[in-house]
Design an enzyme around this catalytic site. Structure first.
Site, PDB file in Angstrom:
ATOM      1  N   ASP A 318     -23.023 -21.505  70.971  1.00  0.00           N
ATOM      2  CA  ASP A 318     -23.160 -21.680  72.425  1.00  0.00           C
ATOM      3  C   ASP A 318     -24.617 -21.743  72.881  1.00  0.00           C
ATOM      4  O   ASP A 318     -24.882 -22.050  74.046  1.00  0.00           O
ATOM      5  CB  ASP A 318     -22.451 -20.534  73.162  1.00  0.00           C
ATOM      6  CG  ASP A 318     -20.941 -20.631  72.996  1.00  0.00           C
ATOM      7  OD1 ASP A 318     -20.437 -21.736  72.711  1.00  0.00           O
ATOM      8  OD2 ASP A 318     -20.261 -19.593  73.141  1.00  0.00           O
ATOM      9  N   ARG A 391     -22.939 -25.168  80.167  1.00  0.00           N
ATOM     10  CA  ARG A 391     -24.131 -24.875  79.358  1.00  0.00           C
ATOM     11  C   ARG A 391     -25.149 -26.025  79.399  1.00  0.00           C
ATOM     12  O   ARG A 391     -26.342 -25.809  79.237  1.00  0.00           O
ATOM     13  CB  ARG A 391     -23.739 -24.514  77.927  1.00  0.00           C
ATOM     14  CG  ARG A 391     -22.858 -23.261  77.874  1.00  0.00           C
ATOM     15  CD  ARG A 391     -22.880 -22.535  76.563  1.00  0.00           C
ATOM     16  NE  ARG A 391     -21.746 -21.612  76.481  1.00  0.00           N
ATOM     17  CZ  ARG A 391     -21.720 -20.378  77.001  1.00  0.00           C
ATOM     18  NH1 ARG A 391     -22.774 -19.899  77.621  1.00  0.00           N
ATOM     19  NH2 ARG A 391     -20.639 -19.626  76.892  1.00  0.00           N
TER      20      ARG A 391
END
Ligand code: S3P
Length: 432
Positions: A318, A391
């Site tokens: 991530d 993100r």
């Protein structure tokens, strides 16, 4: 996610201050789901404020779990456990944008005596689900999908334990199977190709289950009863990555982050950032329910590059978008390999990164399974598309701090998926 929101990010001279993060997303999902199937009450403080974790709570409510937001300032959620048997939902469960919700909760609904439909937004409808469909089907559930993608229709059954070698390194899949294994007959054994985050195992133990680990193998015996817990979720380390990378951009930056998650299966980010030149010290280390948290003091330095491949990809999955977004500013550049999984996240993250870096004037080579980004580059402000991916929106807001001129992030409100308030927090740390 569809949206029309825009945020303008101006270049900064430095990053300074302190930021407290809402609870870790991975832990919040797991605590909520386990609290739902436990007996008795759970109190979860500093529960993630992200829309994804709210999706988990609303799905649980649809399955008959009673919960309440008790204290909004402390993000305290109180859950009355239903025990292992839930109630059939009257309508399809809406998992929103949340791959964690659909994948991990499918392990619980597959063990119920009823059918459940689960779906979500456009991005979720593109995410691969055969990775949970195959093993859950082998355990006895019947699952219909759209060519291996959501929506899913899961006809629950009395599940049988499975001995399963996972073809893809995925903590969501491992957790799904541990949850299914908890509710199945017999002992389930799961082998993962690479170590992924262990919050599923740690949370199950916190709620009173026995989970054994040997190397890359985890085992759980079915039929164990869980009891509710009182816990405070440590700050989200993957959200902290955006602020840490912002600090890494400036040699004189100073940042403190209290009570941040320090779980070793997630903390590889800190090693990499230190190798890249950030100075990080950790104090006030504390463990609760098997999860470590600590206070971080961070100072900038000269920014070097890094290579991320193999086991590091799973450990940093991530955080790669934001590391890639600051890569052109590093002295030696950045290379990512073995990261084909990035193409099946909330967006095709390799393509999203390449498009946006090029829009800012960067040179970047796109690989099937990664990226090569030379260092020593100067970027300019640009029109950035988040591609509806939280993100990506946040990563390029960070990159914009060292660009020349202003950057506009389109579909910026995607950030609410994991960190509402991100842009305000970044702005208040940015010195001009
Ligand atoms: C997560 C695992 C990772 C990660 C996701 C959260 C988890 O997904 O990208 O944001 O909480 O288990 P995969 O399991 O698909 O790698």
């Amino acid at each position: 996610m569809k949206s029309i929101s825009e945020v303008v990010v101006r270049p900064a001279r430095n990053v300074r201050g302190s930021v407290s993060l809402p609870g870790d997303k991975s832990i919040s999902h797991r605590y909520a789901m386990l609290a739902g199937v436990a007996e008795g009450r759970s109190r979860l403080e500093n529960y993630s404020t992200g829309a994804d974790c709210a999706s988990t709570l609303s799905c649980l409510r649809a399955l008959g779990v009673v919960w309440e937001r008790k204290d909004v300032a402390n993000n305290l959620i109180e859950v009355q456990g239903s025990g292992p048997s839930l109630t059939a939902a009257g309508e399809p469960l809406n998992c929103g944008n949340s791959g964690s919700t659909i994948r991990m909760l499918s392990g619980i609904v597959a063990a119920q005596e009823f059918s459940t439909e689960m779906g979500g937004d456009e991005s979720l409808s593109r995410r691969p689900m055969e990775r949970v469909i195959t093993p859950l089907t082998a355990m006895g559930a019947k699952i219909e999908s759209q060519n291996g993608r959501p929506p899913l229709r899961i006809s629950g059954a009395r599940l049988k334990a499975i001995d399963y070698k996972m073809p893809v390194a995925s903590a969501q899949v491992k957790t799904c199977l541990l949850f299914a294994g908890l509710l199945a007959e017999g002992e389930t054994r799961i082998e993962e190709p690479l170590r992924t985050r262990d919050h599923g195992e740690v949370a199950l133990r916190a709620f009173g289950a026995q989970v054994e680990r040997k190397g890359n193998e985890v085992r759980i015996r079915g039929g164990q009863r869980l009891r509710g817990i009182e816990a405070r979720v440590p700050g989200d380390l993957s959200s902290a990555a955006f602020f840490l990378c912002a600090a890494a951009l400036f040699p004189n930056s100073q940042l403190t982050i209290p009570a941040l998650l320090m779980n070793p299966t997630r903390a590889r980010l800190l090693d990499i950032l230190m190798q890249m030149g950030l100075r990080i010290s950790v104090t006030q280390l504390e463990e609760a329910h098997g999860e470590l948290a600590g206070a971080l003091q961070v100072e900038g330095g000269r920014l070097k590059g890094a290579t991320i491949a193999g086991a590091d990809v799973a450990a940093l999955i991530d955080e790669i978008p934001v590391l890639a977004a600051i890569a052109p500013y590093t002295a030696t550049g950045f290379e990512v390999r073995d990261a084909g999984e990035l193409r099946v996240k909330e967006s095709d993250r390799i393509a999203s990164i390449v498009t946006n870096l090029r829009a800012m004037g960067a040179e970047v080579e796109e690989l099937e399974d990664g990226l090569k980004i030379p260092g020593g580059q100067k970027l300019h402000g640009a029109e950035i598309d988040s591609f509806g991916d939280h993100r990506i929106a946040m990563a390029f807001a960070v990159a914009a701090l060292r660009a020349e001129g202003e950057t506009t992030i389109h579909h910026a409100d995607a950030a609410v998926i994991s960190l509402p308030g991100f842009f305000g927090a970044l702005e208040s740390l940015s010195q001009r």
